[in-house]
Scaffold this active site. Structure first.
Site, short mmCIF file in Angstrom:
data_model
loop_
_atom_site.label_atom_id
_atom_site.label_comp_id
_atom_site.label_asym_id
_atom_site.label_seq_id
_atom_site.Cartn_x
_atom_site.Cartn_y
_atom_site.Cartn_z
N ASP A 60 0.84 -1.20 0.00
CA ASP A 60 0.00 0.00 0.00
C ASP A 60 0.88 1.25 0.00
O ASP A 60 0.39 2.37 -0.12
CB ASP A 60 -1.00 -0.01 1.17
CG ASP A 60 -0.35 -0.05 2.52
OD1 ASP A 60 0.89 -0.11 2.60
OD2 ASP A 60 -1.08 -0.01 3.54
N SER A 61 2.20 1.04 0.06
CA SER A 61 3.15 2.15 -0.15
C SER A 61 2.99 2.74 -1.54
O SER A 61 3.54 3.81 -1.83
CB SER A 61 4.59 1.67 0.06
OG SER A 61 4.86 0.54 -0.73
N ASP A 99 -1.16 -6.29 -0.50
CA ASP A 99 -1.38 -5.59 0.77
C ASP A 99 -2.86 -5.25 0.92
O ASP A 99 -3.48 -4.72 -0.02
CB ASP A 99 -0.56 -4.29 0.75
CG ASP A 99 0.18 -4.05 2.04
OD1 ASP A 99 -0.04 -4.78 3.01
OD2 ASP A 99 1.01 -3.11 2.05
N GLU A 131 -1.74 -5.43 8.60
CA GLU A 131 -0.97 -4.81 9.67
C GLU A 131 -1.64 -5.07 11.02
O GLU A 131 -2.86 -4.88 11.13
CB GLU A 131 -0.86 -3.29 9.43
CG GLU A 131 -0.06 -2.95 8.19
CD GLU A 131 0.16 -1.46 8.00
OE1 GLU A 131 -0.22 -0.66 8.87
OE2 GLU A 131 0.74 -1.09 6.95
N GLU A 198 8.82 -4.14 10.92
CA GLU A 198 9.32 -2.86 10.41
C GLU A 198 9.86 -1.95 11.52
O GLU A 198 9.19 -1.71 12.53
CB GLU A 198 8.19 -2.14 9.64
CG GLU A 198 8.64 -0.82 9.04
CD GLU A 198 7.69 -0.28 7.97
OE1 GLU A 198 6.76 -1.01 7.54
OE2 GLU A 198 7.91 0.87 7.55
O1 KIV Z 1 3.50 -1.17 1.73
C1 KIV Z 1 4.69 -1.53 1.77
O2 KIV Z 1 5.49 -1.27 0.87
C2 KIV Z 1 5.12 -2.27 2.95
C3 KIV Z 1 6.58 -2.56 3.07
C4 KIV Z 1 7.28 -1.33 3.52
C5 KIV Z 1 6.86 -3.71 3.93
O3 KIV Z 1 4.34 -2.62 3.78
#
Ligand code: KIV
Length: 280
Positions: A60-61, A99, A131, A198
């Site tokens: 979700d980044s 994600d 998460e 993290e």
């Molecule tokens: O969303 C993401 O890219 C992540 C990574 C930083 C592990 O959760």
């Protein structure tokens, strides 16, 4: 720290065929480290897969890296399905993890099942990531019972940024350290196939790694975990808005691209481009 003399191509882990959640466990048992990265599109996912990456996370980044948002909170379920499908179609060997975005699993187990199912059915993901720890143990076991592998995510969990108030390291004091350890055990007991850890002290990374039999994939969790994950756009020097200390840069692609575009502009303005060879 780029080592351009390193021969590209299969590493030891790549001798395995398709990576599955079972292979991740085998890798941990064999002491073989897992290399994971993010991807959001077909082009980059194909490159990562051919380079021998073990896990591709459609993170979700994407919200901060590609959409120019300040946090990961706004990204939607439809957007995650879209990006997952682009990556899923490009990937042959790596395990593709989708994600679960903010509020796609927090409201109810039913919601979580429906949304995680979309990431597998429409998005071609092979596992989902959520998460949080103990508070989602029931959700994790419901997903696993439905045949949906789940990767947990502990430590700094960016979807909770408004609760944390900052992106500073987690698990620094004894209370939070113990909470993270208990959460890791709860995720394992609920049937999670692996977890991301993290931005925690390296010593806590090692304790979590030893406390569970499922792989612990660190991002800023020190060297003594079962694998590492980074945001690919950090590693390539493409995302430059901020630079986390844990994100080793192998290229400075933003500078390279800017330089190349500048040279193209100069060539167009001077009439050097196109040449006779580039004309019909
Ligand atoms: O969303 C993401 O890219 C992540 C990574 C930083 C592990 O959760």
């Amino acid at each position: 720290m780029t080592d351009s003399s390193r021969t590209p191509g299969p590493r030891k882990a790549s001798e395995r065929s398709k990576i599955t959640t079972a292979s991740l466990r085998e890798m941990k048992a064999a002491g073989e480290r897992i290399a994971a990265l993010t991807a959001y599109d077909h082009l980059l996912a194909g490159i990562l897969d051919r380079a021998g990456i073990d896990v591709i996370l459609v993170g979700d980044s994407v919200a901060t890296v590609m959409q120019g948002r300040d946090t990961t909170v706004p990204v939607t379920m439809d957007q995650m399905v879209y990006h997952c499908e682009l990556v899923g179609r490009a990937t042959e060997r790596a395990l593709v993890v989708g994600d679960m975005p903010f509020l796609s699993y927090q409201v109810s187990t039913e919601d979580a099942l429906r949304n995680a199912g979309r990431l597998l059915k429409e998005g071609l993901a092979e596992a989902v990531k959520i998460e949080g720890g103990r508070q989602y143990a029931k959700t994790v076991s419901a997903l696993v019972s439905a045949g949906i592998p789940v990767m947990g995510h502990l430590g700094l969990t960016p979807q909770s940024i408004h609760q944390f108030g900052s992106y500073k390291a987690r698990g620094v004091d004894a209370e939070e350290r113990n909470r993270i350890l208990a959460d890791a055990k709860a995720l394992e007991d609920a049937g999670a196939c692996a977890m991301v850890l993290e931005k925690v002290p390296a010593e806590l990374g090692e304790s979590v790694q030893q406390a569970v039999d499922i792989p612990v994939i660190g991002i800023g969790a020190g060297p003594n975990v079962d694998g590492q994950i980074l945001v690919t756009h950090d590693l390539l020097g493409l995302f430059t808005r901020f630079r986390p200390r844990f994100a080793r840069r192998y290229l400075e692609l933003a500078d390279e691209i800017q330089g190349a575009i500048g040279r193209y502009c100069d060539d167009v303005q001077s009439g050097d481009f196109p040449s006779a060879d580039e004309s019909y």
